[in-house]
Design an enzyme around this catalytic site. Structure first.
Site, PDB file in Angstrom:
ATOM      1  CB  SER A  21      36.794  41.043  40.169  1.00 46.25           C
ATOM      2  OG  SER A  21      35.675  41.402  39.421  1.00 46.25           O
TER       3      SER A  21
ATOM      4  CG  HIS B 206      33.724  42.571  42.232  1.00 51.24           C
ATOM      5  ND1 HIS B 206      34.554  43.085  41.278  1.00 51.24           N
ATOM      6  CD2 HIS B 206      33.842  43.394  43.304  1.00 51.24           C
ATOM      7  CE1 HIS B 206      35.147  44.178  41.746  1.00 51.24           C
ATOM      8  NE2 HIS B 206      34.739  44.375  42.979  1.00 51.24           N
TER       9      HIS B 206
ATOM     10  CG  ASP C 258      36.996  47.447  43.316  1.00 55.56           C
ATOM     11  OD1 ASP C 258      37.365  48.497  43.881  1.00 55.56           O
ATOM     12  OD2 ASP C 258      36.120  46.694  43.775  1.00 55.56           O
TER      13      ASP C 258
END
Ligand SMILES: C[S@@+](CC[C@H](N)C(=O)[O-])C[C@H]1O[C@@H](n2cnc3c(N)ncnc32)[C@H](O)[C@@H]1O
Lengths: 192, 269
Positions: A18, A45, A138
């Site tokens: 991310s 992401h 996440d």
């Protein structure tokens, strides 16, 4: 399509990243040796569907073919796959990718948890999951699932991550086999 | 967690008791959906879950709604709409009458986007848009043409990115936290339930859009659906899929020509 020389991969390496992991992903991919007998899947992401830059960046740096996944693509070894934006990435049992545009998970689609969990189910112990820098939680549940199936869990060393929150969460809550710097990860992947 | 064999049991129950056939759905996705509702509805065990499904037809409705994914938006994938406007709509315009089918239209955002395109090309008056879905609930919403006001900022952004040049807000009237799209749009639309798994072709179309529905199907079911579309398309008509879907795995592939890089194919033979 390389469907001719098709082999089922012996192993899957799934990398989840991310915020702050773009550089890391690029460094890893540009340092992977040519003949690998496994598949690399990157779940990253990112914002918009129109953003094809990441694919271009990866393609330019890798000696391996890099592809953005389409629905029901066959999972081939020796290929670096990129999860498309705005879909969750799943694996069917028979080495086929599946996409799903259901609700976001951890405010993310693709969600790293979703892909890790699905990889754990489809590939059981032959998965290596690597979690990189990021500012949300996440990936942690996904690593737990990988561990339950006896796959290998790797997390970027938080002090080397631009956003240490995501790796730190994982180290706190999941069973992590290796905590590695980026150099160590590259060596680890090339050694498999 | 619901296991693979349990997913098969549920799929079987749905078919035997209620006639819903989910056997050709992607297993990975279906299993996630079952697990999701299993957790959401707090079942203590798989047996209880299954019992509920078998004994309570009202619960069936909820289950079908939850396992099918209804996520959608207006002008989703602006580049797709740009191509539609530039390459497809003009060729439709030469026809005396235009028939369009949105298969798996969900709550209708895509259908209203199409109405806007046709309206701006001055073709809406001679168009008829059929919009179908397996889920009667989403169709009920679509039919009303009412959407949350909070979404309009994003949708008008998508509209502009799609090449839209009008004032997006002129297409609806706002009332508190909701907006209602123009009556002149809804009069050109026909909503109806249609199950792509078992229902047959019901007309011939100049353009079929089936976006982000086939990702939930396995390849054999996708191929059956392509046959259905093929038998519903005139020659030189168009088929549009979601941005990550393809007809590449289908035998029909060779009869279709892709329009540029977008997921739009034209039937050549
Ligand atoms: C993710 S939505 C796609 C909505 C819209 N086309 C879009 O791309 O934004 C998928 C829709 O397919 C519908 N669907 C699923 N299975 C179906 C079937 N067998 N027949 C018809 N529609 C189905 C679902 O009810 C849902 O509304």
């Amino acid at each position: 399509m390389a469907e001719n020389g098709m082999r089922t991969p012996s192993e899957l390496i799934v990398i989840g990243g991310s915020s702050g992991s773009l550089d890391v992903v690029l460094r890893i991919v540009s340092n992977i040796k040519k003949e690998i007998g496994f598949t690399i899947v990157i779940v990253f992401h990112r914002k918009t569907a129109a953003d094809s830059t990441l694919l271009e960046l990866l393609t330019a740096r890798s000696v391996l073919p890099v592809r953005e996944i389409e629905d029901k693509d066959i999972v081939l070894s020796g290929v670096v796959y990129l999860a498309p934006p705005d879909y969750h990435l799943l694996f069917e049992k028979k080495h086929i990718f599946a996409l799903d545009d259901s609700e976001k998970v951890n405010y993310s689609r693709p969600s790293i948890d979703v892909t890790f969990e699905s990889a754990a189910e489809a590939y059981t112990s032959s998965v290596v999951a690597i979690l990189l820098s990021g500012a949300n939680a996440d990936g942690t549940d996904g690593l737990k699932a990988i561990h339950r199936q006896e796959g290998i869990t790797v997390v970027q060393r938080p002090d080397t991550a631009s956003f240490p929150f995501m790796p730190r969460q994982a180290i706190l809550h999941a069973q992590v086999d290796h905590v590695m710097s980026v150099e160590e990860m590259i060596e680890f992947i090339n050694g498999r | 967690m619901i296991q693979d064999e349990e997913v098969d049991l549920l799929v079987n129950d749905l078919f035997e008791l209620y006639g819903y056939d989910f056997t050709g759905y992607s297993k990975a996705s279906l299993k996630r959906r079952f697990n999701r509702i299993y957790i959401l509805d707090n079942f203590p065990s798989f047996a209880e879950f299954r019992y509920k499904l078998k004994s309570d037809p009202a619960y069936l409705k909820r289950l079908v709604e939850e396992i099918t994914v209804n996520v959608t938006e207006m002008f989703r994938d602006p580049l797709f709409y740009r191509t539609l406007m530039k390459e497809v709509i003009p060729s439709l315009g030469t026809k005396p009458f235009i028939r369009i089918w949105h298969a798996g239209c969900s709550t209708g955002e895509e259908v209203f986007s199409m109405a806007i395109l046709l309206h701006e090309a001055n073709l809406l008056h001679k168009s008829l848009i059929y919009a179908t879905d397996i889920n009667p609930n989403v169709l009920e919403k679509a039919r009303k043409g009412i959407f949350p006001l909070s979404q309009m900022k994003q949708y008008s952004g998508n509209y502009i990115a799609s090449g839209g040049k009008q004032d997006f807000s002129s297409y609806y009237t706002a009332n508190y936290d909701r907006v209602k799209f123009l009556e002149s749009f809804t009069t050109r639309m026909i909503f109806s339930t249609h199950n792509l798994v078992c229902d047959s072709s019901f007309n011939e179309f100049d353009l079929i859009l089936c976006r982000n529905v086939l990702i939930y199907f396995d390849v054999p079911l996708q191929n059956r659906v392509f046959e259905l579309f093929d038998s519903s398309l005139n020659r030189l008509s168009y088929l549009a899929l979601g941005s990550k879907e393809t007809i590449r795995f289908s035998d029909l592939n060779s009869n279709y020509k892709q329009i540029g890089k977008e997921k739009i194919w034209r039937k050549m033979a």
